[in-house]
Write a protein that holds these residues in place. Structure first.
Motif, PDB file in Angstrom:
ATOM      1  N   HIS A 128       0.847  -1.187   0.000  1.00  0.00           N
ATOM      2  CA  HIS A 128       0.000   0.000   0.000  1.00  0.00           C
ATOM      3  C   HIS A 128       0.886   1.241   0.000  1.00  0.00           C
ATOM      4  O   HIS A 128       1.855   1.340   0.752  1.00  0.00           O
ATOM      5  N   HIS A 129       0.569   2.157  -0.898  1.00  0.00           N
ATOM      6  CA  HIS A 129       1.337   3.406  -1.027  1.00  0.00           C
ATOM      7  C   HIS A 129       2.833   3.134  -1.168  1.00  0.00           C
ATOM      8  O   HIS A 129       3.672   3.864  -0.627  1.00  0.00           O
ATOM      9  N   GLY A 130       3.170   2.054  -1.884  1.00  0.00           N
ATOM     10  CA  GLY A 130       4.561   1.715  -2.131  1.00  0.00           C
ATOM     11  C   GLY A 130       5.260   0.989  -1.011  1.00  0.00           C
ATOM     12  O   GLY A 130       6.435   0.647  -1.118  1.00  0.00           O
ATOM     13  N   VAL A 131       4.556   0.726   0.103  1.00  0.00           N
ATOM     14  CA  VAL A 131       5.136   0.052   1.269  1.00  0.00           C
ATOM     15  C   VAL A 131       4.649  -1.395   1.313  1.00  0.00           C
ATOM     16  O   VAL A 131       3.464  -1.663   1.112  1.00  0.00           O
ATOM     17  N   VAL A 132       5.572  -2.334   1.583  1.00  0.00           N
ATOM     18  CA  VAL A 132       5.214  -3.748   1.748  1.00  0.00           C
ATOM     19  C   VAL A 132       5.215  -4.052   3.241  1.00  0.00           C
ATOM     20  O   VAL A 132       6.264  -4.020   3.892  1.00  0.00           O
TER      21      VAL A 132
END
Length: 282
Positions: A145-149
């Motif tokens: 989500h939003h580039g975060v894993v």
């Protein structure tokens, strides 16, 4: 090991540790690729989800279709062995909640029944990946989500990496028993890898072409004698009125970035043009 799925032709390109490629034909245009150890033999083999028909088709070894299951509509799918029995299953997310199947001992045919332990996903979750991220022999599920894993579930919440717009996969790249993240940079047709501390490692692995979808797993013995996927990054210049597979690839990537919300029809019309302009403004 890493691989790619060509969503136009239904061709899998599986790359072994020596850099050789083995091709498999399995699936149709528009299928969603999945890779897992469906029968517990220690080898990951392909599966596909066919959204228009709601079918999950699984393949073991060299057989064509070993299992078929009906799947209700799902926003996102994830392959994981969350109970440590050695067999991967496919869990679904709908309405921002993840329904884990492994822990209930049920198969995909029973997805309509109520799951007593849905996991709430972070807002903006756009992809899910499964992997043994702590080396305990049981898979966890991570949300992108939003580039975060970020690993999700009770007592979870640790970040595995920040991959931006890369397409995520997980694997044990260094053989230490702990899986970490890699991401496929679609526009540049290359893989980037992340360490156990979540930091990006130096270097990249060019492989495949823009529009292909990454997969990862323990593929077992492969011939490695086939041609690798054609390598090209980006797409040729296109404008209004263009049609064909390249437009399909463009629409798919724009849709993944939430810039294109119309039907993917391979026709470069006004909606596609507006999405392209929005992409260049991001």
């Amino acid at each position: 090991m890493l691989g790619l799925f060509d969503p136009i032709g239904g061709i899998w390109y599986l790359r072994d540790g020596e850099g050789g490629t083995t091709q498999l034909q399995f699936g149709l245009a528009g299928d969603v690729p999945l890779m897992g150890d469906w029968d517990g033999d220690g080898v990951d083999t392909p599966g596909v989800y066919r959204p228009l028909l709601g079918w999950l088709l699984l393949r073991n070894a060299s057989e064509s279709v070993t299992e078929g299951h009906f799947m209700p509509p799902a926003d996102l799918l994830v392959v994981a062995d969350t109970d440590g029995d050695g067999r991967d299953t496919v869990s679904v997310a709908r309405g921002g909640r993840l329904m884990i199947l492994d822990g209930l001992g049920r198969g995909p045919d029973e997805l309509e029944s109520v799951d007593p332990l849905p996991i709430r996903l972070p807002d903006g979750t756009e992809a899910l990946i499964g992997g043994d991220f702590d080396g305990d022999g049981t898979d966890e599920v991570a949300a992108v989500h939003h580039g975060v894993v970020e690993v999700v579930g009770p007592g979870r919440g640790f970040v595995l990496g920040r991959i931006g717009r890369l397409l995520p996969v997980a694997g044990d790249w260094d053989g230490d028993g702990v899986q970490t993240v890699a991401g496929y940079e679609a526009w540049r047709a290359q893989f980037r890898f992340y360490g156990s501390d979540g930091r990006a490692l130096s270097g990249a692995l060019p492989y495949g072409s823009t529009g292909m979808i990454p997969v990862a797993g323990s593929f077992g013995p492969l011939s490695g004698n086939d041609d690798p996927p054609p390598y090209y990054a980006g797409l040729p210049s296109m404008s209004r009125g263009a049609t064909g597979p390249n437009v399909v690839l463009l629409q798919q990537e724009l849709a993944r970035l939430h810039l294109f919300r119309e039907e993917i029809d391979g026709e470069f019309g006004e909606s596609t043009a507006q999405a392209v302009m929005a992409f260049h403004k991001v």
